[in-house]
Design an enzyme around this catalytic site. Sequence first.
Site, PDB file in Angstrom:
ATOM      1  CD  GLN A  35      37.307  65.680  23.037  1.00 15.55           C
ATOM      2  OE1 GLN A  35      37.423  65.993  21.865  1.00 15.55           O
ATOM      3  NE2 GLN A  35      37.601  66.513  24.008  1.00 15.55           N
ATOM      4  CG  HIS A  40      35.572  63.057  28.369  1.00 17.19           C
ATOM      5  ND1 HIS A  40      35.484  64.117  27.499  1.00 17.19           N
ATOM      6  CD2 HIS A  40      36.864  63.022  28.792  1.00 17.19           C
ATOM      7  CE1 HIS A  40      36.670  64.714  27.402  1.00 17.19           C
ATOM      8  NE2 HIS A  40      37.517  64.060  28.173  1.00 17.19           N
ATOM      9  CB  CYS A  66      25.667  52.533  50.285  1.00 16.53           C
ATOM     10  SG  CYS A  66      26.303  53.946  49.353  1.00 16.53           S
ATOM     11  CB  ALA A 115      29.687  67.058  11.587  1.00 14.10           C
TER      12      ALA A 115
END
Length: 261
Positions: A105, A123, A154, A236
């Site tokens: 994510q 994402h 543009c 983690a």
Amino acid sequence: MRAGGSDPIREAARILAERGNAVVLTGAGISVESGIPSFRGSQGMWAKYDPMEYATLHAFMKSPRKVWEMLAEMVSVCGGAVPNAAHIGLAALEAKGVVRAVITQNVDGLHQAAGSRRVIEYHGNLDELICVYCWKRYPTLERWTPGAVPLCDCGEILKPNVVLFGEPIPWLAQEQAEEEARTCGVLVVIGTSAQVSPACDIPRIAKESGAAVVEINPEDTSLSGKVTDLHLRGNASEVIGRLLEELSRGGEASPSVPSGH
């Protein structure tokens, strides 16, 4: 499937080695150790920027210069971050044949920087800018400089090619993520609260398809005790490091195979 009285790390290593065919779902928590703040919590991005005011497609279309106050901070912080031991450990697990894919994510690109090869960016990624008017794309560093708002050829203001609230998930990323969830033997969920839809459906898809769900988070989430089979508490990098040690002690995992729970 629960650890019971056994060592949870050893139990997780056993599940990964026996089942193989593992897929990992990561959220903001895995990148905190790289210096990237999470979105929720007292130190998170949403404590500083109201997401409904800064992180929706409507807000960008209405006041893109204002939204770039938040986006500039994200691009700057993520651009200076490097992979931590958790990212590197997941790449090592892929090299061992334990992990076959990472669904993330996060938009920081740290999994690829760490060496993971099969990364599904749910994402998007901050490395690219897109014009929501003519759809032209540019490398971020080619158009953005600190203190400036990047413009398309543009003349319109560019948006990072990430999913804001109110935008759909890129169809290919969603299709690939759900297919990985349906066919994996183990889903390892790391550093996500599993509160944002539709990413929160991925663990449930895996569970309903017969996969074991292993969660690595320091605290309980909406998955804990409901979808999660085994919860490894801790940061983690520490947990993945211990998993690598345990798997190495037990020998190389069997090559992953399609489906076949």
